[in-house]
Design an enzyme around this catalytic site. Structure first.
Site, PDB file in Angstrom:
ATOM      1  N   ASP A 416       1.075  -1.155   0.038  1.00  0.00           N
ATOM      2  CA  ASP A 416      -0.026  -0.064  -0.080  1.00  0.00           C
ATOM      3  C   ASP A 416       0.974   1.389   0.071  1.00  0.00           C
ATOM      4  OD1 ASP A 416      -2.159   1.290   0.081  1.00  0.00           O
ATOM      5  OD2 ASP A 416      -3.165   0.730   1.957  1.00  0.00           O
ATOM      6  N   GLU A 419       2.780   6.653  -2.756  1.00  0.00           N
ATOM      7  CA  GLU A 419       2.531   8.108  -3.302  1.00  0.00           C
ATOM      8  C   GLU A 419       2.981   9.262  -2.571  1.00  0.00           C
ATOM      9  OE1 GLU A 419      -0.760   4.812  -3.768  1.00  0.00           O
ATOM     10  OE2 GLU A 419      -0.115   6.317  -1.942  1.00  0.00           O
ATOM     11  N   ASP A 482      -8.723   3.641  -3.297  1.00  0.00           N
ATOM     12  CA  ASP A 482      -9.865   3.779  -2.554  1.00  0.00           C
ATOM     13  C   ASP A 482     -11.267   4.232  -3.417  1.00  0.00           C
ATOM     14  OD1 ASP A 482      -8.168   3.030  -0.573  1.00  0.00           O
ATOM     15  OD2 ASP A 482      -7.774   5.007   0.414  1.00  0.00           O
TER      16      ASP A 482
END
Length: 783
Positions: A416, A419, A482
């Site tokens: 995950d 970024e 998401d």
């Protein structure tokens, strides 16, 4: 970035220097260098106090043209100054340097630069013009504040549509958009993207790859509506034009340059179930879900533990929370005894409360500020630092934590984040933080992927990754991030996946039912059908669980139907996955990729091809209404058997157990004998479904083994009212007697079979070969 003020003027503070006249051409064996003045040189005095533009053209591989432009070539660029490419050196080229132009040809792709003013640069393939630029387009943009840029504007023809640029959730056709290639954690409902790739393709059959890992700004038919503009900061620009006979060839060329998608192991194609994010879970809760799935005959392949397998405030310390999981190794072994693979969540951030923070700080494994202190902030995790993957020792340190987990029983990692990478930092190897912002995720995912390859073997590594950039396709699988529990978010997720597929990524997934909020039973059931007809399929949420019986009992039946459907299709799906890995194609294909001559396909973003033979149109409303387009040809509904002509839009209503799922004419789709797991011997007892094989047509399909190598090949040809069908072992060429059968669908009545027997069924005509037979001659009723 925009530099113009309408058509005529330049924005205040900028000076645009474009090539106008070729001054000199140098042929350097397998490359050419063009020096171009920014004005007409009327006399020698014009050469004083005037810049030239240096333009270099070469080819790293067949049908790829490399274009590099400089203002001041000696100006140092930071690192990484480009993406790591697979092609090194120059390919074989043909150069023509005459009085009117100079050209360089690689394969069938050519760049031509005119010598008469104004300069024109034209890219073509087999004589067909792809795009081009020249005076007032290619430009060095000098800024008064010293922040100079290089800009290119490539022509867009009438009706030309642009796709790709990573996983973008905005409109599928990028014309009219401004796109910044800059990884951000923006969800699926904004112009920001987790996976930014400076590569695009168009419906004219070519691709453009801008080889800059830093911020690349695209103005796609926006600043100049007939141009696709891209710009980078600095005094040089490098991009590649990729030609081909089709968009599939273009994607193949691009992924040969940046890396082919690795083939995920077969088990990853089964159903994944997670704990969800902020929900409460322990071993008893986990087992209640796993046993509940088994009790309801819902085949489960992977169980994923999300963030809270570790203690709060301590992500990541890679240690199980002993308050909840007192015997993690025993628990994992008990879960694996149920036939499950195990995935756990990680990210590249180390919170201050993690015991690893002090260790990483003392050893110099975390990104630093210019003053030498560790870079930290409180977003996401209190006082978190970021692992510096430019430090080889930090990579080993991070990797060792993962190796211990693999030894414990973990099979995969959800990588995950990646970024939120700051630019006010100092890297161990001196990398430029602007150029590392997007590239960081490449190093992150590479470290994790290589640990899995080392521990489990090549071919067994699989991630569930959120962030990526160019080349990230080498480390699958990626998921959409998401999304919300709405039909609108379901549709935007699909747009993102189709865009990513046209950016070189082969495998993609999304959170079935939406991540944020909780889906209605209606939405959940519709998303289940979409999710199980995707490359990879995962049930995951934020604040609530995603097991179907929490929605309604019908959801259990819907999930069972589509999970078993996917598992029965594994001989087809894994064969398509192997093809995707070899050729650099996505499994979930935008319609424009499979039907480049159909102008309607240019804009379709609510349906897709799953591999080369199955069309899927998910349902995006609570009424079950579906409006979808079938291209020319004969199409057979895979579930109902209805055969219909294409070239039309269809409007229908579907219940939860059905949706538009059509097989293309002249295709063979192998259906497996098992529907309870993704890994099995696909050749044993396989049924070859042959769809609407037209007179004069030929079809072929390969059945892979569990490594993705072709094991069997089935072929069918239709001529004069007879279908010849044959199955052969790919390795030996011998006949293959593995209990196979043929199902003819969308084909007129069978009157006889040489080498086998036949009987009608609800799906079509079932043909069973005689023992040991490898070839059938099927006679059809005369029309």
């Amino acid at each position: 970035m925009k530099f113009s003020n309408g058509y005529w003027m330049t924005r205040e503070g900028y000076e645009v220097l474009s090539p106008y006249e070729v001054h000199d051409v140098r042929v350097n064996g397998d490359s050419i260098t063009v020096y171009a003045a920014h004005r007409h040189l009327e006399h020698r005095g014009n050469t004083l106090n005037e810049p030239l533009m240096t333009m270099e053209f070469s080819s790293p591989q067949k049908d790829v043209i490399r274009a590099k432009f400089y203002h001041h070539k000696g100006r140092k660029r930071g690192t990484p100054d480009s993406f790591a490419l697979k092609a090194h050196g120059n390919a074989s080229v043909a150069i023509d340097n005459n009085e009117t132009f100079v050209s360089l040809t690689s394969g069938d792709t050519t760049v031509t630069i005119t010598k008469a003013h104004p300069v024109a640069i034209t890219y073509s393939h087999t004589g067909r013009i792809l795009t081009g630029s020249g005076s007032r387009q290619t430009a060095f943009v000098r800024a008064q504040d010293g922040k100079h840029h290089f800009r290119e504007q490539l022509n867009l023809a009438v009706g030309e549509t642009v796709y790709g640029l990573g996983e973008r959730f905005s409109a599928f056709v990028k014309n009219g958009q401004t796109v910044d290639i800059w990884n951000e954690d923006g969800g699926t409902a904004s112009e920001q993207a987790y996976k930014n790739v400076p590569f695009y393709v168009t419906n004219r059959g070519y691709g453009v790859f801008v080889n800059h890992p830093e911020l690349v700004s695209f103005e796609v038919a926006s600043e100049k509506v007939s141009k696709n503009q891209f710009s980078v900061a600095g005094e040089q620009l490098e991009y590649y034009i990729i030609g081909g006979d089709s968009l599939k060839d273009v994607l193949g060329g691009y992924t040969s340059l940046t890396g082919k998608p690795s083939l995920p192991p077969a088990w990853t194609f089964g159903l994944w179930l997670t704990t969800s994010f902020t929900t409460n879970y322990d071993e008893a809760t986990v087992n209640s879900f796993i046993d509940g799935m088994a009790d309801r005959d819902l085949p489960l392949a992977v169980f994923h533990f999300d963030c809270f397998w570790m203690k709060e405030y301590q992500w990541c310390d890679f240690e199980w929370d002993e308050r909840v999981f007192p015997d993690p190794q025993g628990m994992l072994q008990r879960l694996k005894a149920k036939g499950l693979k195990i995935c756990v969540w990680i990210n590249p951030y180390i919170a201050q409360r993690s015991p690893l923070f002090d260790e990483g700080m003392e050893r110099g494994y975390l990104l630093k500020r210019p003053d030498g202190s560790v870079w930290q902030w409180d977003l996401w995790q209190y006082g978190m630092g970021i692992v510096d993957f430019t430090n080889p020792d930090a990579c080993r340190w991070f990797g060792d934590k993962l190796r211990a987990l693999v030894d414990m029983g973990v099979d995969s990692f959800k990588t995950d984040f990646g970024e939120r990478i700051p630019t006010d930092v100092v890297y161990f190897d001196g990398s430029d933080p602007q150029q590392m912002h997007n590239y960081y995720t490449q190093l992150y995912n590479k470290v994790v992927f290589e640990v899995l390859e080392e521990k489990l073997g090549v071919g067994e590594a699989a991630l569930f990754a959120r962030s990526a950039t160019a080349g990230g396709q080498q480390f699958p699988v990626h998921w959409g991030g998401d999304c919300e529990a709405t039909f609108e978010s379901m549709a935007e997720s699909l747009r993102g996946g189709l865009s990513l597929g046209l950016s070189g990524f082969g495998f993609w997934s999304h959170d079935i039912g939406g991540f944020e909020q909780s889906a209605t039973p209606d939405l959940y059931k519709r998303w289940v059908a979409f999710g199980l007809l995707s490359s990879h399929s995962r049930l995951h949420g934020s604040t609530s669980y995603r097991v179907p019986w929490l929605f309604d009992e019908e959801a259990v039946d819907v999930l069972r139907r589509f999970t078993k459907l996917k598992l029965s299709l594994m001989p087809y799906l894994f064969g398509q996955a192997a093809q995707a890995s070899r050729l650099g194609l996505p499994m979930m294909r935008a319609m424009v990729l499979e039907f480049p001559g159909d102008r309607t396909a240019d804009y379709l973003d609510r349906q897709y091809m799953l591999g080369d033979s199955l069309l899927v149109a998910p349902i995006f409303n609570e009424d079950g209404r579906s409006s979808y387009y079938l291209p020319q040809g004969r199409w057979t509904h895979f579930l109902t058997g209805e055969s219909v002509p294409g070239g039309v839009w269809r409007d229908e209503t579907y219940d939860y157990f059905n949706l538009p799922l059509y097989a293309r004419e002249n295709s063979i789709i192998p259906v497996g004998a098992s529907d309870d797991r993704p890994e099995y011997e696909y050749a044993e007892g396989v049924a070859f479904h042959v769809f609407a094989l037209q007179d004069g047509a030929y079809a072929s399909v390969a059945i892979p083994d569990l490594r993705g190598a072709d094991k069997l090949r089935a072929t069918a040809s239709h001529s004069g009212g007879e279908i010849a069908f044959e199955v052969r072992d790919e390795a030996t060429g011998d006949s293959a007697a593995v209990g196979w059968q043929v199902v003819l669908r969308g084909i007129r009545q069978v009157t006889g079979v040489a080498g086998g027997t036949f009987e009608p069924s609800g799906q079509g005509v079932v043909i069973r070969p005689e023992r040991g037979a490898s070839k059938l001659i099927i006679k059809l009723q005369a029309e």
